[in-house]
Design an enzyme around this catalytic site. Sequence first.
Site, mmCIF file in Angstrom:
data_model
loop_
_atom_site.group_PDB
_atom_site.id
_atom_site.type_symbol
_atom_site.label_atom_id
_atom_site.label_comp_id
_atom_site.label_asym_id
_atom_site.label_seq_id
_atom_site.Cartn_x
_atom_site.Cartn_y
_atom_site.Cartn_z
ATOM 1 N N ASN A 1 -0.254 10.465 1.777
ATOM 2 C CA ASN A 1 -1.334 9.689 2.203
ATOM 3 C C ASN A 1 -2.221 10.871 2.724
ATOM 4 O OD1 ASN A 1 -2.824 7.895 2.931
ATOM 5 N ND2 ASN A 1 -1.779 6.690 4.162
ATOM 6 N N ILE B 1 -12.571 0.821 12.439
ATOM 7 C CA ILE B 1 -11.350 -0.259 13.017
ATOM 8 C C ILE B 1 -10.100 0.448 13.244
ATOM 9 C CG2 ILE B 1 -10.135 -2.460 12.579
ATOM 10 C CD1 ILE B 1 -12.804 -3.100 11.042
ATOM 11 N N GLY B 2 -9.629 1.501 12.257
ATOM 12 C CA GLY B 2 -8.380 2.162 12.683
ATOM 13 C C GLY B 2 -8.564 2.963 13.698
ATOM 14 N N TYR C 1 -6.175 11.457 10.770
ATOM 15 C CA TYR C 1 -5.530 11.783 11.901
ATOM 16 C C TYR C 1 -5.934 13.049 12.439
ATOM 17 C CZ TYR C 1 -2.554 7.645 10.681
ATOM 18 O OH TYR C 1 -2.121 6.593 10.441
ATOM 19 N N TYR D 1 0.976 -1.102 0.065
ATOM 20 C CA TYR D 1 0.031 0.099 -0.140
ATOM 21 C C TYR D 1 0.904 1.181 0.000
ATOM 22 C CZ TYR D 1 -3.052 3.799 1.448
ATOM 23 O OH TYR D 1 -3.788 4.960 1.918
ATOM 24 N N GLU D 2 2.207 1.185 0.794
ATOM 25 C CA GLU D 2 2.806 2.344 0.993
ATOM 26 C C GLU D 2 3.809 2.468 -0.084
ATOM 27 O OE1 GLU D 2 4.303 2.105 4.730
ATOM 28 O OE2 GLU D 2 2.805 3.104 5.810
#
Length: 165
Positions: free
Chosen positions: A126, A98-99, A133, A27-28
């Site tokens: 991202n 969930i995160g 966040y 993904y990263e």
Amino acid sequence: MSPFNIRPAAEKDVELIYGFILQLAEYEKLANEVVATREQLRETLFSEKRYAEVIIAEYENKPVGFALYFYNYSTFLAKPGLYLEDLFVIPEMRGKKIGKALLSYLAQLAIENNCGRFEWWVLDWNQSAIDFYRSIGAKGMDEWTVQRVDGESLHKLAGENVEVT
């Protein structure tokens, strides 16, 4: 009762953790940088001298994500800190909070262990993660790419109801 729960990882989860690490690296766009082996994970996460800890998120008893963290120390605060190295939720389970539950669990651990801060880094491209966040109270550190939840935001995040098993 919540359809998901969070539990500490056990040695039997090494293969699962390794798989999550590979998915995160993909993904990263950093898959070529993964040199860790299953045996190294077993040694560094589950031997007598542990360097980090892992929690597993499960949805309807199926593993769907993980977080790997460790404790550091702030000389300015003269307190330990909790550092989140990696957080990953499989793509089809994103948007189910969930995160946020994983972060809340870690915020609770930070408070229980008298940590002065809870930090992590995020890749600057991202934007969806950065936006997420910010929505939970994390502050970007302009001179770093470190994320921090402290004070009222840490307590607010820790106040999330998470079923711990």
